[in-house]
Write a protein that holds these residues in place. Sequence first.
Motif, short mmCIF file in Angstrom:
data_model
loop_
_atom_site.label_atom_id
_atom_site.label_comp_id
_atom_site.label_asym_id
_atom_site.label_seq_id
_atom_site.Cartn_x
_atom_site.Cartn_y
_atom_site.Cartn_z
N VAL A 94 4.71 -58.61 -30.38
CA VAL A 94 4.67 -60.01 -29.96
C VAL A 94 4.93 -60.06 -28.46
N GLU A 95 4.08 -60.76 -27.73
CA GLU A 95 4.26 -60.88 -26.29
C GLU A 95 5.17 -62.05 -25.95
N ASP A 106 3.51 -65.33 -25.77
CA ASP A 106 3.33 -66.07 -27.02
C ASP A 106 4.55 -66.94 -27.32
N GLU A 124 4.46 -69.93 -25.06
CA GLU A 124 3.48 -70.91 -25.52
C GLU A 124 4.03 -71.75 -26.67
N VAL A 125 4.76 -71.10 -27.59
CA VAL A 125 5.37 -71.83 -28.69
C VAL A 125 6.35 -72.87 -28.15
N ASP A 135 2.25 -70.10 -18.84
CA ASP A 135 3.19 -69.38 -19.70
C ASP A 135 3.88 -68.22 -18.98
N ARG A 177 -6.58 -70.82 -30.47
CA ARG A 177 -5.61 -71.89 -30.25
C ARG A 177 -6.17 -72.94 -29.29
N SER A 199 -1.05 -54.53 -24.70
CA SER A 199 -0.51 -55.41 -23.70
C SER A 199 0.74 -54.87 -23.06
N LEU A 225 -7.20 -64.72 -30.52
CA LEU A 225 -6.19 -65.64 -31.02
C LEU A 225 -5.91 -66.76 -30.03
N ARG A 226 -5.86 -66.40 -28.75
CA ARG A 226 -5.57 -67.43 -27.76
C ARG A 226 -6.74 -68.39 -27.61
N GLY A 240 2.84 -59.67 -21.47
CA GLY A 240 2.16 -60.93 -21.34
C GLY A 240 0.96 -60.93 -20.43
N GLN A 298 -5.86 -60.31 -29.17
CA GLN A 298 -5.02 -61.34 -28.57
C GLN A 298 -5.86 -62.40 -27.87
#
Length: 350
Positions: free
Chosen positions: A314-315, A318, A321-322, A129, A59, A25, A55-56, A28, A52
Amino acid sequence: AAAREEGKMASFLAPTTTTFSSSKSVFGRRRTTRKGEEEEEGKAALFFSSRQQHLRRERLWQRGLCGGKTASKTTSSVGRWTAAAKKADDDALTKASDVAPETPETKTFLDGLKYDKNGLVVAIAQDVDTGAILMQGFANRLAIAYTLQHKKACFFSRSRQQLWCKGESSSNFIHVDSVHVDCDQDSLIYLGVPTGPTCHTGAHTCYYKRVDGDDGLIVGGGKDGRHKAEEALTTLYELEATIAERKREVVKEGTKPSWTRRLLENPELLCSKIREEAGELCETYEKNEGKERAANECADVLYHAMVLLNVQEVEIADVMEVLRNRFGVSGVEEKAKRTPKSKLIDPSKK
């Protein structure tokens, strides 16, 4: 026809030699690249790596947003259809019959929009995001109603004269968090989360060609420069891109590496700088050093923190989004639900 509709803004400006590939990536979302540039610099083209994206999607599944259509088969509110219109609806993947009758509130909103002579308004999809503008399409009353009901970006295809839900054939949906209308009531923003590339070319966004710049489409003419394959980025994502580029660049013998490269290769230096910059940010408040000083020190904290995120793969998306998922949640409750540190996976043991 669907591919042409989805990618018309990109293909209008795209040179015929543009190619894309999957890689790690870059801030993002994925950068679009020339084949030669990719081989030389290892730049990425697609929005998500397979891990990724998985994972998205996971979620989104947990939030009940991912997967096929869940439309209720109720009678549409558009009245009687002609036989031709009914046949076209039967053949479509996204059907007018998927739209439930309008509620009084929805009817009031839809009645207030200023449609053009063809009954359409502009509909722009934006990543909630990253802030990236994903695509522009057109939506009629049914498409907007579908979007509001099913929380998936829906448009009206002018070429096929029918509804189409983005991702209905590719599974690259845009799951809508909220819909916004402009002051003139003639255009909308679908603010949401893409589950994959939006553009038919495989790019994150249809807007991946820069026009200005030294080697842009206007200034550069026939040159094959970097600006011709550059997405429209907001500040944090441009910073994320720069950090990623510093990580990839080859340091020639006898030359000094950039400060970013030094931080990337020296964990102790990186962590010490984050602690130092965080302390200096606190001092701007404690010593009343003013707004300008506070902004500068906060910029330093953000930069060094993003270098650390790059090291940990870690993007920034992410992180966004948190933060978004914490809206409306008690800080005490949110922290209590986090996985205890003792149960977190040790990255060195993957």
